[in-house]
Scaffold this motif. Structure first.
Motif, PDB file in Angstrom:
ATOM      1  N   LEU A  83       0.788  -1.230   0.000  1.00  9.86           N
ATOM      2  CA  LEU A  83       0.000   0.000   0.000  1.00  9.86           C
ATOM      3  C   LEU A  83       0.821   1.281   0.000  1.00  9.86           C
ATOM      4  N   LEU A  84       2.090   1.192   0.341  1.00 13.42           N
ATOM      5  CA  LEU A  84       2.934   2.392   0.401  1.00 13.42           C
ATOM      6  C   LEU A  84       4.064   2.282  -0.610  1.00 13.42           C
ATOM      7  N   PRO A  85       4.426   3.389  -1.242  1.00 12.82           N
ATOM      8  CA  PRO A  85       5.511   3.337  -2.219  1.00 12.82           C
ATOM      9  C   PRO A  85       6.868   3.139  -1.563  1.00 12.82           C
ATOM     10  N   GLU A  86       7.664   2.274  -2.169  1.00 16.18           N
ATOM     11  CA  GLU A  86       9.026   2.058  -1.680  1.00 16.18           C
ATOM     12  C   GLU A  86       9.914   3.132  -2.281  1.00 16.18           C
ATOM     13  N   THR A  87       9.942   4.259  -1.612  1.00  9.13           N
ATOM     14  CA  THR A  87      10.677   5.405  -2.124  1.00  9.13           C
ATOM     15  C   THR A  87      11.082   6.307  -0.982  1.00  9.13           C
ATOM     16  N   ASP A  88      12.123   7.082  -1.229  1.00  8.81           N
ATOM     17  CA  ASP A  88      12.489   8.089  -0.236  1.00  8.81           C
ATOM     18  C   ASP A  88      12.017   9.465  -0.684  1.00  8.81           C
ATOM     19  N   VAL A  89      11.300   9.508  -1.816  1.00 14.67           N
ATOM     20  CA  VAL A  89      10.800  10.777  -2.343  1.00 14.67           C
ATOM     21  C   VAL A  89       9.557  11.236  -1.577  1.00 14.67           C
ATOM     22  N   GLU A  90       8.672  10.303  -1.267  1.00 15.83           N
ATOM     23  CA  GLU A  90       7.437  10.651  -0.580  1.00 15.83           C
ATOM     24  C   GLU A  90       7.634  10.557   0.924  1.00 15.83           C
ATOM     25  N   THR A  91       7.217  11.601   1.631  1.00 12.45           N
ATOM     26  CA  THR A  91       7.396  11.662   3.074  1.00 12.45           C
ATOM     27  C   THR A  91       6.044  11.742   3.768  1.00 12.45           C
ATOM     28  N   PHE A  92       5.906  10.994   4.849  1.00  9.44           N
ATOM     29  CA  PHE A  92       4.713  11.036   5.689  1.00  9.44           C
ATOM     30  C   PHE A  92       5.045  11.860   6.923  1.00  9.44           C
ATOM     31  N   ALA A 109      -2.942   1.398  -3.062  1.00  4.81           N
ATOM     32  CA  ALA A 109      -2.160   0.531  -3.952  1.00  4.81           C
ATOM     33  C   ALA A 109      -1.992   1.174  -5.329  1.00  4.81           C
ATOM     34  N   THR A 110      -3.025   1.855  -5.797  1.00  7.86           N
ATOM     35  CA  THR A 110      -2.950   2.528  -7.096  1.00  7.86           C
ATOM     36  C   THR A 110      -1.993   3.709  -7.033  1.00  7.86           C
ATOM     37  N   MET A 111      -2.052   4.500  -5.959  1.00  8.66           N
ATOM     38  CA  MET A 111      -1.131   5.620  -5.815  1.00  8.66           C
ATOM     39  C   MET A 111       0.308   5.119  -5.705  1.00  8.66           C
ATOM     40  N   LYS A 112       0.514   3.978  -5.054  1.00  8.45           N
ATOM     41  CA  LYS A 112       1.849   3.383  -4.965  1.00  8.45           C
ATOM     42  C   LYS A 112       2.382   3.112  -6.367  1.00  8.45           C
ATOM     43  N   ARG A 113       1.561   2.488  -7.216  1.00  9.35           N
ATOM     44  CA  ARG A 113       1.976   2.188  -8.589  1.00  9.35           C
ATOM     45  C   ARG A 113       2.329   3.463  -9.352  1.00  9.35           C
ATOM     46  N   ILE A 114       1.503   4.496  -9.172  1.00 13.75           N
ATOM     47  CA  ILE A 114       1.720   5.765  -9.891  1.00 13.75           C
ATOM     48  C   ILE A 114       3.012   6.423  -9.420  1.00 13.75           C
ATOM     49  N   VAL A 115       3.209   6.499  -8.100  1.00 18.03           N
ATOM     50  CA  VAL A 115       4.414   7.126  -7.555  1.00 18.03           C
ATOM     51  C   VAL A 115       5.660   6.386  -8.030  1.00 18.03           C
ATOM     52  N   GLU A 116       5.638   5.061  -7.952  1.00 13.11           N
ATOM     53  CA  GLU A 116       6.802   4.287  -8.361  1.00 13.11           C
ATOM     54  C   GLU A 116       7.056   4.402  -9.867  1.00 13.11           C
ATOM     55  N   ALA A 117       5.996   4.458 -10.685  1.00 13.45           N
ATOM     56  CA  ALA A 117       6.174   4.643 -12.128  1.00 13.45           C
ATOM     57  C   ALA A 117       6.732   6.033 -12.433  1.00 13.45           C
ATOM     58  N   SER A 118       6.276   7.044 -11.671  1.00 10.36           N
ATOM     59  CA  SER A 118       6.728   8.419 -11.925  1.00 10.36           C
ATOM     60  C   SER A 118       8.199   8.619 -11.575  1.00 10.36           C
ATOM     61  N   GLN A 119       8.745   7.773 -10.715  1.00 10.47           N
ATOM     62  CA  GLN A 119      10.153   7.902 -10.342  1.00 10.47           C
ATOM     63  C   GLN A 119      11.084   7.600 -11.515  1.00 10.47           C
ATOM     64  N   LYS A 120      10.575   6.894 -12.513  1.00  8.26           N
ATOM     65  CA  LYS A 120      11.396   6.549 -13.677  1.00  8.26           C
ATOM     66  C   LYS A 120      11.527   7.716 -14.648  1.00  8.26           C
ATOM     67  N   LEU A 121      10.734   8.764 -14.432  1.00  8.43           N
ATOM     68  CA  LEU A 121      10.779   9.919 -15.325  1.00  8.43           C
ATOM     69  C   LEU A 121      12.017  10.756 -15.019  1.00  8.43           C
ATOM     70  N   TYR A 134      -4.535  13.694  -8.122  1.00  6.95           N
ATOM     71  CA  TYR A 134      -4.645  12.284  -8.511  1.00  6.95           C
ATOM     72  C   TYR A 134      -5.395  11.501  -7.431  1.00  6.95           C
ATOM     73  N   GLN A 135      -4.970  11.684  -6.178  1.00  5.15           N
ATOM     74  CA  GLN A 135      -5.604  10.933  -5.097  1.00  5.15           C
ATOM     75  C   GLN A 135      -7.072  11.304  -4.949  1.00  5.15           C
ATOM     76  N   LYS A 136      -7.391  12.588  -5.052  1.00 13.31           N
ATOM     77  CA  LYS A 136      -8.787  13.011  -4.916  1.00 13.31           C
ATOM     78  C   LYS A 136      -9.633  12.405  -6.029  1.00 13.31           C
ATOM     79  N   THR A 137      -9.094  12.352  -7.242  1.00 12.87           N
ATOM     80  CA  THR A 137      -9.819  11.756  -8.361  1.00 12.87           C
ATOM     81  C   THR A 137     -10.060  10.268  -8.106  1.00 12.87           C
ATOM     82  N   GLY A 157      -5.864   3.976 -12.703  1.00 13.56           N
ATOM     83  CA  GLY A 157      -4.462   3.751 -12.347  1.00 13.56           C
ATOM     84  C   GLY A 157      -3.687   3.169 -13.511  1.00 13.56           C
ATOM     85  N   ASP A 158      -4.279   2.183 -14.198  1.00 12.00           N
ATOM     86  CA  ASP A 158      -3.641   1.593 -15.386  1.00 12.00           C
ATOM     87  C   ASP A 158      -3.420   2.658 -16.459  1.00 12.00           C
TER      88      ASP A 158
END
Length: 199
Positions: A83-92, A109-121, A134-137, A157-158
């Motif tokens: 449920l949480l992105p494995e990243t050091d970019v997003e902070t709680f 889970a969908t936001m996790k996929r989006i955040v992790e995909a966006s890290q490749k940019l 994105y989350q509100k939508t 999300g897809d």
């Protein structure tokens, strides 16, 4: 304000008042949302386990502490790591922020996929306002029909992840809302112009 004891106390009171006003506004905004699929007592227990984490904390830090912890939801069992992105970019900022993310597992889970995909940019980063949109939508899609197993959340999300991979950039918030509205209309849900999805 003066930099003395009275001035500092006034600043602290103003900060507390603003925090309460934000909490009330968030609560009013959530009144129309369906009940979260995760039991509140489960979330409360998770929040006590989060006391072992020093906040603010990254997704990596939370996962390192509680990644294999199971979360029971109405639609199945998830681990915190799912449920949480494995990243050091997003902070709680607090355990409450983690709890709010986890309480809607499909959206998380969908936001996790989006955040992790966006890290490749290489030149773009999913920033706060775009992330919020994105989350509100996704939450609006989840609230449309609580009985549809959040199909719209998964479909959107897809679509976002495909856009990131194909175009090499993040789709705009308005494009995401428009795609969500198109999905809803194709499924027979009426979207009014004055609603978030009414683009």
């Amino acid at each position: 304000m003066a930099d003395n004891k009275k001035g500092r106390e006034d600043q602290a009171q103003n900060a507390d008042r603003r925090q309460r006003e934000r909490a009330i506004a968030e609560e009013l905004e959530r009144r129309d949302e369906p009940e979260p699929p995760v039991d509140p007592s489960e979330l409360a227990y998770l929040e006590t386990e989060l006391e072992a984490v020093e906040f603010p904390a990254t997704g990596d830090e939370v996962i390192a502490t509680l990644g294999d912890r199971d979360v029971e939801a109405t639609d199945g069992t998830y681990t915190v790591e799912e449920l949480l992105p494995e990243t050091d970019v997003e902070t709680f900022e607090s355990s409450r922020a983690v709890r709010e993310r986890i309480e809607r597992p499909t959206v998380a889970a969908t936001m996790k996929r989006i955040v992790e995909a966006s890290q490749k940019l290489p030149r773009e980063q999913l920033d706060g306002s775009q992330w919020d949109a994105y989350q509100k939508t996704l939450r609006e899609l989840a609230a449309i029909d609580a009985d549809d197993e959040d199909e719209g959340v998964r479909v959107l999300g897809d679509w976002i992840v495909d856009r990131i991979e194909q175009k090499g950039k993040l789709p705009g918030s308005r494009a995401v809302r428009r795609e969500a509205a198109n999905f809803c209309r194709s499924e027979g849900y009426e979207i009014r112009n004055d609603e978030w999805l009414g683009v």
